[in-house]
Design a protein around this motif. Structure first.
Motif, PDB file in Angstrom:
ATOM      1  N   GLU A   1      -8.340  51.068  -6.460  1.00 45.43           N
ATOM      2  CA  GLU A   1      -8.453  49.919  -5.581  1.00 45.43           C
ATOM      3  C   GLU A   1      -9.902  49.443  -5.518  1.00 45.43           C
ATOM      4  OE1 GLU A   1      -6.114  48.220  -4.021  1.00 45.43           O
ATOM      5  OE2 GLU A   1      -4.467  49.473  -4.711  1.00 45.43           O
ATOM      6  N   ALA A   2     -10.827  50.380  -5.363  1.00 45.64           N
ATOM      7  CA  ALA A   2     -12.236  50.021  -5.287  1.00 45.64           C
ATOM      8  C   ALA A   2     -12.708  49.371  -6.585  1.00 45.64           C
ATOM      9  CB  ALA A   2     -13.069  51.266  -4.981  1.00 45.64           C
ATOM     10  N   GLU A   3     -12.265  49.908  -7.702  1.00 41.65           N
ATOM     11  CA  GLU A   3     -12.648  49.346  -8.998  1.00 41.65           C
ATOM     12  C   GLU A   3     -12.117  47.929  -9.155  1.00 41.65           C
ATOM     13  OE1 GLU A   3     -11.916  50.279 -13.759  1.00 41.65           O
ATOM     14  OE2 GLU A   3     -11.455  51.786 -12.238  1.00 41.65           O
ATOM     15  N   HIS A   4     -10.873  47.721  -8.727  1.00 41.84           N
ATOM     16  CA  HIS A   4     -10.306  46.382  -8.858  1.00 41.84           C
ATOM     17  C   HIS A   4     -11.000  45.396  -7.915  1.00 41.84           C
ATOM     18  CE1 HIS A   4      -7.296  43.536 -10.206  1.00 41.84           C
ATOM     19  NE2 HIS A   4      -7.069  43.190  -8.946  1.00 41.84           N
ATOM     20  N   LEU A   5     -11.362  45.852  -6.730  1.00 42.96           N
ATOM     21  CA  LEU A   5     -12.063  44.987  -5.794  1.00 42.96           C
ATOM     22  C   LEU A   5     -13.394  44.529  -6.377  1.00 42.96           C
ATOM     23  CD1 LEU A   5     -12.223  43.663  -3.023  1.00 42.96           C
ATOM     24  CD2 LEU A   5     -13.166  45.799  -2.126  1.00 42.96           C
ATOM     25  N   GLU A   6     -14.102  45.425  -7.032  1.00 39.43           N
ATOM     26  CA  GLU A   6     -15.360  45.035  -7.676  1.00 39.43           C
ATOM     27  C   GLU A   6     -15.108  44.027  -8.791  1.00 39.43           C
ATOM     28  OE1 GLU A   6     -18.428  45.673  -6.619  1.00 39.43           O
ATOM     29  OE2 GLU A   6     -17.292  46.502  -4.924  1.00 39.43           O
ATOM     30  N   TYR A   7     -14.002  44.195  -9.508  1.00 39.40           N
ATOM     31  CA  TYR A   7     -13.644  43.225 -10.549  1.00 39.40           C
ATOM     32  C   TYR A   7     -13.439  41.840  -9.935  1.00 39.40           C
ATOM     33  CZ  TYR A   7     -10.790  40.725 -13.960  1.00 39.40           C
ATOM     34  OH  TYR A   7     -10.292  39.778 -14.816  1.00 39.40           O
ATOM     35  N   LEU A   8     -12.730  41.786  -8.810  1.00 36.94           N
ATOM     36  CA  LEU A   8     -12.471  40.497  -8.162  1.00 36.94           C
ATOM     37  C   LEU A   8     -13.767  39.838  -7.708  1.00 36.94           C
ATOM     38  CD1 LEU A   8      -9.330  41.390  -6.005  1.00 36.94           C
ATOM     39  CD2 LEU A   8      -9.389  40.240  -8.219  1.00 36.94           C
ATOM     40  N   ARG A   9     -14.641  40.608  -7.108  1.00 38.66           N
ATOM     41  CA  ARG A   9     -15.902  40.050  -6.627  1.00 38.66           C
ATOM     42  C   ARG A   9     -16.766  39.536  -7.773  1.00 38.66           C
ATOM     43  NH1 ARG A   9     -16.919  44.843  -2.159  1.00 38.66           N
ATOM     44  NH2 ARG A   9     -15.933  43.756  -0.391  1.00 38.66           N
ATOM     45  N   ALA A  10     -16.656  40.188  -8.911  1.00 35.18           N
ATOM     46  CA  ALA A  10     -17.456  39.772 -10.064  1.00 35.18           C
ATOM     47  C   ALA A  10     -16.865  38.568 -10.781  1.00 35.18           C
ATOM     48  CB  ALA A  10     -17.602  40.933 -11.047  1.00 35.18           C
ATOM     49  N   ASN A  11     -15.572  38.327 -10.624  1.00 35.82           N
ATOM     50  CA  ASN A  11     -14.915  37.313 -11.442  1.00 35.82           C
ATOM     51  C   ASN A  11     -14.306  36.154 -10.667  1.00 35.82           C
ATOM     52  OD1 ASN A  11     -14.744  38.369 -14.454  1.00 35.82           O
ATOM     53  ND2 ASN A  11     -14.452  40.160 -13.110  1.00 35.82           N
ATOM     54  N   TYR A  12     -14.292  36.230  -9.332  1.00 34.43           N
ATOM     55  CA  TYR A  12     -13.698  35.161  -8.535  1.00 34.43           C
ATOM     56  C   TYR A  12     -14.643  34.712  -7.430  1.00 34.43           C
ATOM     57  CZ  TYR A  12      -9.075  35.776 -10.637  1.00 34.43           C
ATOM     58  OH  TYR A  12      -8.024  35.826 -11.525  1.00 34.43           O
ATOM     59  N   ASP A  13     -14.683  33.396  -7.210  1.00 32.48           N
ATOM     60  CA  ASP A  13     -15.378  32.824  -6.066  1.00 32.48           C
ATOM     61  C   ASP A  13     -14.370  32.571  -4.950  1.00 32.48           C
ATOM     62  OD1 ASP A  13     -18.007  32.650  -7.131  1.00 32.48           O
ATOM     63  OD2 ASP A  13     -17.400  30.891  -8.299  1.00 32.48           O
ATOM     64  N   LYS A  14     -14.796  32.823  -3.726  1.00 33.30           N
ATOM     65  CA  LYS A  14     -13.951  32.597  -2.559  1.00 33.30           C
ATOM     66  C   LYS A  14     -14.475  31.404  -1.766  1.00 33.30           C
ATOM     67  CE  LYS A  14     -12.575  34.845   1.813  1.00 33.30           C
ATOM     68  NZ  LYS A  14     -12.731  36.061   2.646  1.00 33.30           N
ATOM     69  N   ALA A  15     -13.576  30.485  -1.415  1.00 34.49           N
ATOM     70  CA  ALA A  15     -13.949  29.322  -0.606  1.00 34.49           C
ATOM     71  C   ALA A  15     -12.904  29.108   0.479  1.00 34.49           C
ATOM     72  CB  ALA A  15     -14.067  28.072  -1.483  1.00 34.49           C
ATOM     73  N   GLU A  16     -13.332  28.584   1.622  1.00 28.74           N
ATOM     74  CA  GLU A  16     -12.450  28.384   2.770  1.00 28.74           C
ATOM     75  C   GLU A  16     -12.408  26.910   3.138  1.00 28.74           C
ATOM     76  OE1 GLU A  16     -14.010  30.946   5.776  1.00 28.74           O
ATOM     77  OE2 GLU A  16     -13.986  32.711   4.482  1.00 28.74           O
ATOM     78  N   TYR A  17     -11.202  26.440   3.505  1.00 30.06           N
ATOM     79  CA  TYR A  17     -11.008  25.030   3.812  1.00 30.06           C
ATOM     80  C   TYR A  17     -10.057  24.891   5.008  1.00 30.06           C
ATOM     81  CZ  TYR A  17     -12.488  24.789  -1.110  1.00 30.06           C
ATOM     82  OH  TYR A  17     -13.154  24.944  -2.294  1.00 30.06           O
ATOM     83  N   MET A  18     -10.194  23.782   5.708  1.00 31.81           N
ATOM     84  CA  MET A  18      -9.202  23.379   6.689  1.00 31.81           C
ATOM     85  C   MET A  18      -8.466  22.182   6.086  1.00 31.81           C
ATOM     86  SD  MET A  18      -7.942  24.328   9.567  1.00 31.81           S
ATOM     87  CE  MET A  18      -9.145  25.227  10.529  1.00 31.81           C
TER      88      MET A  18
END
Length: 654
Positions: free
Chosen positions: A54-71
């Motif tokens: 799980e930790a390894e995959h979480l690091e993969y996500l942080r390295a490969n995806y940007d997170k943005a929030e919208y209303m």
């Protein structure tokens, strides 16, 4: 009440931990089931630890995806809180995969990621734009939440939003405002998010080309979360509504506190609480609008009918992957009826069904190689994820891979193998009757005995209802659909009928029906029929629990009929004391092999508590029943040539 006093074994603790980690909200958020929080691990780590994978995959996500929030604004001006995770690699375009939920799209903190983002890790590694949205009135979204909000009357205007228009408007906004997409959208969800997916399929946005409603409810009075055939699922509705449907002051990131029952025994809690109206007076105080709605609508009136999703599935356009679990305690009627309705109303549409040996949502976070004491030999959940779910979306949203699944892909329990058919049930299934006989026998020969003496009786006492499980718990749980029924067989208010050991394997497929001829000394009654697979005395021990498997009575299928609704769900009728009455019950579909040496068993009983509220056994409003309305009654089940009570099984061609 029969209760187990056996100490909890290490294997039981391991299994419980796996289930709790897999579905932590399932214990409080049933009803339309809560989504599984993505931060939870699929196996049980030590407290405070995160599994390495799980930790390894979480690091993969942080390295490969940007997170943005919208209303995201809806057509009536209400803003719905939406989080988008987009691949950082902009060298190619990606489809959008939408997930809408009332259970929170957190984590809300900047830099904190859901894990995984897709239905399984394969999606994250393949690359999608993942969009998550808190539905109207829940968590950080604006507006008012309405449980299973029915579609607005046609034609819908700017001030007539519903979940259909919110789905449409969300997709429209994403296409216009999120960069680097390929113009295609897919949607998926389990339980309530599955129902959101169904609503997205109605008057669908043209860009929605693939949808996977999984364990979605369809009709909350007939066969899903709140009722089965009019019988109120009080334990389940209470836990879900208390945690998910209270009035709120405004948008929030905070999940409500779990209800404190003040006792470990749900049986005692609901027995002491009394009727639904009393529960509201004692615990909700009018703060849960949906609970009051149930009390105000005790019959299948327009309130319930307009919520029925099946009414709106006559023009479905996205390719559809329907998913169900044979042992789903919440939403099995829903996905099966949605599959059948889409198939009937939309000829030529790609409409695929997958059914495995799972509890509610178990295909998401459990490997699926066992459930309770019952082993399935293979990791059925992983098979579903890699062979059906991932290829379905890859093909339709990216034109990648191959997607050649047959229409119905179903797991055969007992024999423990996947089968594929061009339709469900398979062509050529023939009915076979299993008759209740004298002295607790059960056989395939029709009865020849005549007269009223060909009958069995028991006393059903609402003050001492039959428990649905031996577990000491306040919420419904997920294992009682395969639980050992020896505790129920030992009760005097449960009729038990058992066949001789089978000489060869017997496979059943499709719907199971019950036709019982009964009478009561009361004026209303619940009639519950269960079909059970009895293991031989020399059955080997289970590697998944410490319950002796010799003589194990596996609950395979069961259903309730509240007799007042036996002829018409809209217009209840009392039973006439002493009058023989025919009761039909749909025990729903199963695909199962009773192995040679096993026996078939049928139970007939009149309570299943507190999975279902107690029938007072007097023709009164069950939601508002007073203590004096609950009366013991003598129940009689007939099994003569004139009244041949039976269970009807479907036998597939060899």
């Amino acid at each position: 009440m029969t209760r187990s006093d056996r100490p909890i074994s290490p294997t039981a603790i391991r299994q419980l931990a796996t289930i709790l980690l897999a579905t932590p909200l399932l214990l409080v958020a049933c009803g339309p089931q809560a989504d599984v929080p993505e931060s939870q691990a699929s196996a049980a780590p030590a407290p405070g630890e995160v599994p390495a994978i799980e930790a390894e995959h979480l690091e993969y996500l942080r390295a490969n995806y940007d997170k943005a929030e919208y209303m995201v604004p809806m057509r009536d001006g209400i803003g719905l809180y939406t989080t988008v995770y987009a691949p950082r690699d902009r060298s190619r375009e990606y489809p959008i995969l939408l997930f809408r939920t009332p259970y929170s799209i957190g984590p809300y903190e900047p830099g904190e990621y859901r894990n995984p983002l897709g239905p399984s890790r394969e999606f994250d590694q393949s690359g999608y734009i993942f969009a998550f949205q808190d539905v109207r009135g829940q968590f950080k979204s604006e507006g008012e939440f309405e449980v299973i909000r029915p579609p607005a009357p046609e034609p819908r205007g700017p001030t007539d939003p519903d979940e259909i228009t919110d789905n449409y408007d969300a997709i429209e906004w994403l296409l216009a405002n999120i960069e680097n997409h390929n113009g295609r959208v897919g949607q998926w969800g389990i339980s309530y998010p599955g129902w959101q997916t169904v609503m997205g399929m109605v008057d669908a946005h043209p860009a929605l080309v693939a949808a996977s409603p999984q364990a979605s409810p369809s009709d909350m009075f007939i066969g899903d979360d709140w009722h089965h055939n009019g019988a109120f699922r009080i334990m389940y509705a209470f836990s879900w509504l208390s945690g998910n449907a209270r009035r709120r002051d405004g948008p929030t990131e905070t999940r409500g506190a779990r209800f404190d029952y003040g006792t470990p025994s749900g049986y005692d809690f609901f027995l002491n609480a009394g009727s639904a109206a009393t529960v509201d007076e004692l615990y909700f105080h009018g703060d849960v609008p949906a609970w009051r709605d149930f009390i105000e609508h005790p019959d299948y009136d327009e309130f319930w009918q307009v919520q029925n999703a099946l009414r709106y599935l006559d023009d479905v356009r996205p390719a559809t992957l329907n998913v169900a679990g044979w042992f789903d305690t919440e939403d099995f009627y829903g996905p099966m009826s949605i599959y059948r309705t889409v198939e009937a109303e939309n000829p030529g549409l790609e409409n695929t069904l997958v059914v495995g040996p799972w509890l509610h949502g178990g295909w998401r976070r459990m490997e699926g190689d066992f459930l309770g004491c019952i082993a399935f030999d293979t990791k059925t959940s992983l098979h579903f994820q890699t062979e059906f779910q991932f290829p379905f979306f890859e093909y339709h949203l990216k034109d990648e891979g191959s997607w050649d699944a047959t229409e119905a892909n179903v797991f055969l329990t007992g024999s423990n193998e996947w089968r594929a058919y061009d339709s469900w049930p398979p062509d050529g299934v023939t009915p076979m009757s299993l008759y209740l006989g004298p002295e607790g026998t059960l056989g395939f020969e029709a009865p020849t005995q005549t007269g009223d003496s060909a009958a069995d009786s028991y006393v059903s006492d609402p003050a001492n209802p039959v428990p649905f499980s031996t577990e000491e718990r306040t919420t419904l749980g997920h294992l009682w659909k395969v639980e050992d029924q020896r505790f129920a067989s030992a009760r005097p208010d449960v009729l038990v009928y058992q066949s001789e050991p089978l000489e060869e394997d017997l496979t059943i497929a499709g719907p199971i029906g019950a036709e019982v001829f009964v009478s009561t000394t009361g004026t209303d009654s619940d009639w519950i029929v269960k079909l059970i697979d009895v293991y031989p005395d020399n059955a080997p021990a289970s590697g998944n629990c410490d319950v002796p498997m010799g003589g194990y009575q596996m609950h395979l299928a069961g259903e309730v009929m509240r007799a007042r609704f036996r002829n018409d769900l809209e217009n209840p009728e009392p039973m006439v004391p002493g009058e023989v009455t025919r009761i039909e019950i749909d025990l729903r579909d199963r695909f199962h092999t009773f192995k040679a040496g096993h026996r078939l068993m049928v139970h007939v009983q009149s309570s299943w508590f507190p999975a279902y509220d107690r029938n007072p056994q007097t023709f009164v409003d069950t939601y508002r029943a007073s203590p004096g309305d609950y009366q013991a009654a003598t129940q009689t089940v007939y099994r003569s040539a004139g009244y041949p009570s039976r269970v009807i099984l479907g036998i597939p061609p060899q």
